[in-house]
Design a protein around this motif. Structure first.
Motif, PDB file in Angstrom:
ATOM      1  N   GLN A  10      31.896  66.224  18.853  1.00 51.56           N
ATOM      2  CA  GLN A  10      31.411  67.295  17.733  1.00 51.56           C
ATOM      3  C   GLN A  10      32.557  68.200  17.766  1.00 51.56           C
ATOM      4  O   GLN A  10      32.292  69.473  17.277  1.00 51.56           O
ATOM      5  N   ARG A  11      33.690  67.972  18.382  1.00 55.53           N
ATOM      6  CA  ARG A  11      34.862  69.028  18.059  1.00 55.53           C
ATOM      7  C   ARG A  11      35.644  68.349  17.103  1.00 55.53           C
ATOM      8  O   ARG A  11      36.864  68.128  17.127  1.00 55.53           O
ATOM      9  N   CYS A  12      35.173  68.616  15.755  1.00 58.14           N
ATOM     10  CA  CYS A  12      35.693  67.978  14.578  1.00 58.14           C
ATOM     11  C   CYS A  12      37.149  68.694  14.203  1.00 58.14           C
ATOM     12  O   CYS A  12      38.135  67.736  13.768  1.00 58.14           O
ATOM     13  N   ALA A  13      37.073  70.158  14.272  1.00 58.30           N
ATOM     14  CA  ALA A  13      38.590  70.571  13.933  1.00 58.30           C
ATOM     15  C   ALA A  13      39.556  70.287  14.823  1.00 58.30           C
ATOM     16  O   ALA A  13      40.773  69.967  14.343  1.00 58.30           O
ATOM     17  N   GLU A  14      39.194  69.858  16.107  1.00 60.86           N
ATOM     18  CA  GLU A  14      40.162  69.515  17.162  1.00 60.86           C
ATOM     19  C   GLU A  14      40.530  68.066  16.785  1.00 60.86           C
ATOM     20  O   GLU A  14      41.735  67.586  17.128  1.00 60.86           O
ATOM     21  N   SER A  15      39.651  67.483  16.466  1.00 57.02           N
ATOM     22  CA  SER A  15      39.921  65.952  16.406  1.00 57.02           C
ATOM     23  C   SER A  15      40.716  65.574  14.858  1.00 57.02           C
ATOM     24  O   SER A  15      41.462  64.443  14.761  1.00 57.02           O
ATOM     25  N   LEU A  16      40.680  66.483  14.030  1.00 59.48           N
ATOM     26  CA  LEU A  16      41.443  66.226  12.615  1.00 59.48           C
ATOM     27  C   LEU A  16      42.632  65.870  12.794  1.00 59.48           C
ATOM     28  O   LEU A  16      43.249  64.706  11.918  1.00 59.48           O
ATOM     29  N   PRO A  17      43.697  66.715  13.261  1.00 59.89           N
ATOM     30  CA  PRO A  17      45.106  66.204  13.284  1.00 59.89           C
ATOM     31  C   PRO A  17      45.337  65.027  14.084  1.00 59.89           C
ATOM     32  O   PRO A  17      46.112  64.144  13.325  1.00 59.89           O
ATOM     33  N   TYR A  18      44.612  64.741  14.919  1.00 58.61           N
ATOM     34  CA  TYR A  18      44.863  63.342  15.694  1.00 58.61           C
ATOM     35  C   TYR A  18      44.448  62.168  14.602  1.00 58.61           C
ATOM     36  O   TYR A  18      45.233  61.162  14.479  1.00 58.61           O
ATOM     37  N   LEU A  19      43.255  62.479  14.046  1.00 58.62           N
ATOM     38  CA  LEU A  19      42.939  61.501  13.034  1.00 58.62           C
ATOM     39  C   LEU A  19      43.638  61.212  11.790  1.00 58.62           C
ATOM     40  O   LEU A  19      43.693  60.180  11.514  1.00 58.62           O
ATOM     41  N   GLU A  20      44.120  62.385  11.410  1.00 56.77           N
ATOM     42  CA  GLU A  20      44.912  62.313  10.154  1.00 56.77           C
ATOM     43  C   GLU A  20      46.319  61.666  10.501  1.00 56.77           C
ATOM     44  O   GLU A  20      46.734  60.909   9.596  1.00 56.77           O
ATOM     45  N   ARG A  38      34.346  60.587   8.891  1.00 56.74           N
ATOM     46  CA  ARG A  38      33.370  61.438   9.721  1.00 56.74           C
ATOM     47  C   ARG A  38      33.765  62.913  10.061  1.00 56.74           C
ATOM     48  O   ARG A  38      33.056  63.754   9.939  1.00 56.74           O
ATOM     49  N   ALA A  39      35.243  62.947  10.395  1.00 53.76           N
ATOM     50  CA  ALA A  39      35.564  64.350  10.921  1.00 53.76           C
ATOM     51  C   ALA A  39      35.784  65.426   9.507  1.00 53.76           C
ATOM     52  O   ALA A  39      35.146  66.617   9.566  1.00 53.76           O
ATOM     53  N   LEU A  40      36.004  64.857   8.454  1.00 53.93           N
ATOM     54  CA  LEU A  40      36.068  65.584   7.115  1.00 53.93           C
ATOM     55  C   LEU A  40      34.440  65.934   6.885  1.00 53.93           C
ATOM     56  O   LEU A  40      34.355  67.296   6.416  1.00 53.93           O
ATOM     57  N   GLU A  41      33.492  65.081   7.066  1.00 54.72           N
ATOM     58  CA  GLU A  41      32.194  65.264   6.754  1.00 54.72           C
ATOM     59  C   GLU A  41      31.765  66.454   7.572  1.00 54.72           C
ATOM     60  O   GLU A  41      31.209  67.269   7.410  1.00 54.72           O
ATOM     61  N   CYS A  42      31.971  66.337   8.939  1.00 53.71           N
ATOM     62  CA  CYS A  42      31.685  67.101  10.012  1.00 53.71           C
ATOM     63  C   CYS A  42      32.223  68.610   9.777  1.00 53.71           C
ATOM     64  O   CYS A  42      31.344  69.595  10.050  1.00 53.71           O
ATOM     65  N   LEU A  43      33.335  68.620   9.164  1.00 58.13           N
ATOM     66  CA  LEU A  43      33.731  69.986   8.836  1.00 58.13           C
ATOM     67  C   LEU A  43      33.618  70.574   7.374  1.00 58.13           C
ATOM     68  O   LEU A  43      33.837  71.605   7.135  1.00 58.13           O
ATOM     69  N   GLY A  44      32.608  69.911   6.838  1.00 55.15           N
ATOM     70  CA  GLY A  44      31.883  70.444   5.638  1.00 55.15           C
ATOM     71  C   GLY A  44      33.006  70.096   4.387  1.00 55.15           C
ATOM     72  O   GLY A  44      32.843  70.914   3.373  1.00 55.15           O
ATOM     73  N   ARG A  45      33.409  69.071   4.447  1.00 58.29           N
ATOM     74  CA  ARG A  45      34.411  68.810   3.366  1.00 58.29           C
ATOM     75  C   ARG A  45      34.157  67.458   2.898  1.00 58.29           C
ATOM     76  O   ARG A  45      34.636  66.473   2.693  1.00 58.29           O
TER      77      ARG A  45
END
Length: 181
Positions: A10-20, A38-45
């Motif tokens: 649940q460290r979504c902001a940290e996961s985002l660059p890798y997943l992008e 899933r990461a974007l949803e977790c980040l409220g996007r």
């Protein structure tokens, strides 16, 4: 891999660059689309997440989990009509899935289509007679339609099925006063 570890924790902001980055390299990989969603949803996007879920669902149209994530997010963001379309598509793939019928019924009820919602929820109860949620949701539709005695019976059944769930008692508190007006 590191993006998935962060996402799992649940460290979504940290996961985002890798997943992008992974999605950018292989945009037609449905798992990359799904995980980025899933990461974007977790980040409220949610709108960006919906776009990624749509990509994943288009790449794997028979995957119920992906379609279910898409439909549920559409539903929670108020896009009921699109959610209904997706739930119906998924029911076509797995007509015996009570959860899909239950969610379809909830979306139809939110759209103000109680007759269709009732049909979907009756099917959910038929398919999963042990589902307290399906009983409660059908009771809510019947309460809206003024069928108080049927609603009460369904709520009481939901309480029998899940006696520790507060929602059943809350619903009973909504039904009983209407029965005696």
């Amino acid at each position: 891999l590191l993006g998935l570890v962060h996402l799992h924790e649940q460290r979504c902001a940290e996961s985002l660059p890798y997943l992008e980055r992974a999605h950018g390299r292989l945009p037609r990989n449905p798992l990359y689309c799904l995980n980025l969603g899933r990461a974007l949803e977790c980040l409220g996007r949610p709108e960006e997440a919906i776009a990624r879920y749509r990509e994943a669902a288009a790449l794997r149209p028979d995957d119920l989990a992906t379609g279910g994530k898409l439909a549920l997010l559409l539903q929670t963001t108020g896009q009921q009509e699109e959610a209904v379309v997706e739930y119906r598509r998924l029911i076509g793939l797995q007509p015996g899935n009570a959860g899909l019928h239950n969610n379809l019924g909830n979306a139809l009820q939110a759209m103000g289509r109680p007759e269709e919602a009732e049909r979907a929820l009756r099917e959910a109860v038929r398919l999963a007679p042990e589902s307290a949620d399906a009983h409660r949701n059908l009771a809510n539709v019947l309460l809206f339609e003024g069928e108080f005695q049927q609603a009460e019976a369904l709520v009481r059944r939901s309480i029998e099925l899940a006696p520790d769930a507060a929602a059943g008692y809350y619903n009973l508190g909504n039904v009983l006063p209407r029965m005696f007006r």
